[in-house]
Design an enzyme around this catalytic site. Sequence first.
Site: not given
Ligand code: PMP
Length: 314
Positions: A42
């Site tokens: 992120k």
């Molecule tokens: N895994 C973790 C540890 C995350 O922090 C996030 C994002 N909040 C995700 C998966 C999912 O990713 P995305 O928001 O790009 O779908």
Amino acid sequence: MYPSVAGAIGNTPLVDLPKISELAGGRIIAKLEYLNPGGSKKDRVARQIIEDAEREGVLQPGRTVVEVTSGNTGTGLAIVCATKGYPFVAIMSQGNSVERTRMMSALGAEVIIVPQCTGSIHGQVSGADLALLEEECARIVRERNAFRANQFYSTSNFRAHYLHTGREILADASCTLDVFCDFVGTGGTFAGCAAAFKEADPLTRCYIAEPENAPALSGGCITDSRHRIQGGGYAIRELPMIRREQVDGFIQVNDADAIEWSRKLARLEGIFAGFSAGANLTAAARLLGSDFHGKTCVVIIPDSGLKYMSTDLW
Ligand code: PMP
């Protein structure tokens, strides 16, 4: 040498997982996103949101930035905002792990912790919990004229993964990518990577992983929206970022399998990651164990295991 630590975001390594691959019945290659400065993928989204907003003129020097976050986007924003001098407010649920709160505070963020709904369980942030966070965020936007990073709706989230994560994988992989699977939160990673992969090779198949008891995106019955895979699986039926024509299928994963694969990843491959890495490997193993036997699957390792030291993952 970069002008600031924000320059060190991205260009993470792509590695083979030989032992995990052997167990799964095909080849799994992994993009090690936990090696970003904030310990998660992120960071990329945070940098993209801030830099796009600066370019578009909606984020002026000194304006407060605010976001609802399970911790990783907030940590990325705290880092980018620290380097650029924006005050940053993170709105978090009490249900997320304490490491994330401490890390954001250390990085200069103001962290507002919102209590969970009655019936919610610590470590399991539900859709109803998220609604409470939204209310609190709207209040901060109103009272401080803050810029809402808005990761669920921002095209910068998609762009971070389309322009960078996906393309970096394509540049580094010396093999055909038969299949990609990803446990979805906002859907930014899935959407951005799927778009990049399918543009390079329309035959790459892209699967969404979602919680077994809350398969909302595949239109299944939501029997229980609580689960332990932090960062995603919010039981939201439609995500603005996801283009249905890029989804080749859905894989349902449960907590126990995700935990087991995260532990295997650490023990067998030396990669210390979080719950969602295990969810991605669960989905990959399912695919390589059936329709994609002997093929190559690419997965993201979203964040570091250090973020879960207070949980029983370890
Ligand atoms: N895994 C973790 C540890 C995350 O922090 C996030 C994002 N909040 C995700 C998966 C999912 O990713 P995305 O928001 O790009 O779908």
